[in-house]
Design a protein around this motif. Structure first.
Motif, mmCIF file in Angstrom:
data_model
loop_
_atom_site.group_PDB
_atom_site.id
_atom_site.type_symbol
_atom_site.label_atom_id
_atom_site.label_comp_id
_atom_site.label_asym_id
_atom_site.label_seq_id
_atom_site.Cartn_x
_atom_site.Cartn_y
_atom_site.Cartn_z
ATOM 1 N N GLY A 1 -9.241 10.439 4.402
ATOM 2 C CA GLY A 1 -9.193 11.718 5.084
ATOM 3 C C GLY A 1 -8.053 12.448 5.250
ATOM 4 N N TRP A 2 -7.947 13.735 5.765
ATOM 5 C CA TRP A 2 -6.673 14.363 6.158
ATOM 6 C C TRP A 2 -6.602 14.899 7.546
ATOM 7 C CZ3 TRP A 2 -3.241 15.316 2.416
ATOM 8 C CH2 TRP A 2 -3.554 15.003 0.973
ATOM 9 N N TYR B 1 0.115 18.258 6.768
ATOM 10 C CA TYR B 1 -1.165 17.658 6.310
ATOM 11 C C TYR B 1 -0.798 16.289 6.062
ATOM 12 C CZ TYR B 1 -3.659 21.918 6.733
ATOM 13 O OH TYR B 1 -4.206 22.980 7.444
ATOM 14 N N TYR B 2 -1.515 15.129 6.464
ATOM 15 C CA TYR B 2 -1.313 13.876 6.357
ATOM 16 C C TYR B 2 -2.425 13.158 6.017
ATOM 17 C CZ TYR B 2 2.733 14.029 9.456
ATOM 18 O OH TYR B 2 4.103 14.726 9.986
ATOM 19 N N CYS B 3 -2.452 12.387 4.752
ATOM 20 C CA CYS B 3 -3.509 11.618 4.416
ATOM 21 C C CYS B 3 -3.739 10.385 4.870
ATOM 22 C CB CYS B 3 -3.149 11.356 2.591
ATOM 23 S SG CYS B 3 -4.492 10.232 1.816
ATOM 24 N N ASN B 4 -4.823 9.837 5.061
ATOM 25 C CA ASN B 4 -5.178 8.522 5.808
ATOM 26 C C ASN B 4 -6.340 8.138 5.244
ATOM 27 O OD1 ASN B 4 -7.558 7.841 8.149
ATOM 28 N ND2 ASN B 4 -5.423 7.118 8.796
ATOM 29 N N VAL C 1 0.730 -1.085 -0.001
ATOM 30 C CA VAL C 1 0.074 0.157 0.017
ATOM 31 C C VAL C 1 0.753 1.257 -0.076
ATOM 32 C CG1 VAL C 1 -1.619 1.137 1.349
ATOM 33 C CG2 VAL C 1 -1.939 -1.234 1.274
ATOM 34 N N GLN C 2 0.478 2.431 -0.787
ATOM 35 C CA GLN C 2 1.080 3.277 -0.684
ATOM 36 C C GLN C 2 0.160 4.718 -0.967
ATOM 37 O OE1 GLN C 2 4.027 3.156 -4.459
ATOM 38 N NE2 GLN C 2 5.769 3.790 -2.854
ATOM 39 N N LEU C 3 0.312 5.668 -0.202
ATOM 40 C CA LEU C 3 -0.384 6.859 -0.357
ATOM 41 C C LEU C 3 0.700 7.910 -0.598
ATOM 42 C CD1 LEU C 3 -2.265 5.126 1.692
ATOM 43 C CD2 LEU C 3 -2.838 6.816 2.685
ATOM 44 N N VAL C 4 0.439 8.498 -1.848
ATOM 45 C CA VAL C 4 1.345 9.447 -2.205
ATOM 46 C C VAL C 4 0.578 10.818 -2.350
ATOM 47 C CG1 VAL C 4 2.752 10.319 -4.246
ATOM 48 C CG2 VAL C 4 2.326 7.918 -3.533
ATOM 49 N N GLY D 1 -0.134 8.577 4.796
ATOM 50 C CA GLY D 1 0.864 9.109 3.871
ATOM 51 C C GLY D 1 2.092 9.721 4.734
ATOM 52 N N GLN D 2 2.886 10.429 3.850
ATOM 53 C CA GLN D 2 4.076 10.631 4.268
ATOM 54 C C GLN D 2 3.843 12.143 4.909
ATOM 55 O OE1 GLN D 2 3.657 10.708 1.174
ATOM 56 N NE2 GLN D 2 4.347 12.542 0.343
#
Length: 118
Positions: free
Chosen positions: A35-36, A93-96, A2-5, A109-110
């Motif tokens: 979400g963020w 800000y992080y993506c989730n 899984v990757q969140l970019v 995310g990173q």
């Protein structure tokens, strides 16, 4: 895997706008919530906005009326349109993406930096 970019962060003046994007790959198909969250220096990470697969969205009180979350299920991508930005919106800000029902998962995310100057 899984990757969140994430993309779209940057420096903007107060009152300006930014649009964040987060593309998820390797996610099991089916219902989930994207979400963020954000984390400012010296503060705890907090939820900014979240949206379920069906489109139901929720926002922190501090961003209601200024931020809009949306998603493209076909692309497994979530967006955050941020308008009328304030210096207090400055944070990473992080993506989730997460799913509570089996098979459950929770990914981050990173992070992308958003800086709002006064």
């Amino acid at each position: 895997q899984v990757q969140l970019v994430e993309s779209g962060g940057g420096l903007v003046q107060a009152g300006g706008s930014l649009r964040l994007s987060c593309a998820a790959s390797g996610i099991i198909s089916g219902f989930n919530v994207m979400g963020w969250h954000r984390q400012a220096p010296g503060k705890q990470r907090e939820l900014v906005a979240a949206i379920a697969s069906g489109g139901v969205a929720d926002y922190a009180d501090s961003v209601k009326g200024r931020f809009t979350i949306s998603r493209d299920n076909a692309k497994n991508t979530v967006y955050l349109q941020m308008n009328s930005l304030k210096p207090e919106d400055t944070a990473v800000y992080y993506c989730n993406v997460h799913r509570a029902t089996m098979p459950s998962y929770y990914y981050w995310g990173q992070g992308t930096q958003v800086t709002v100057s006064s």
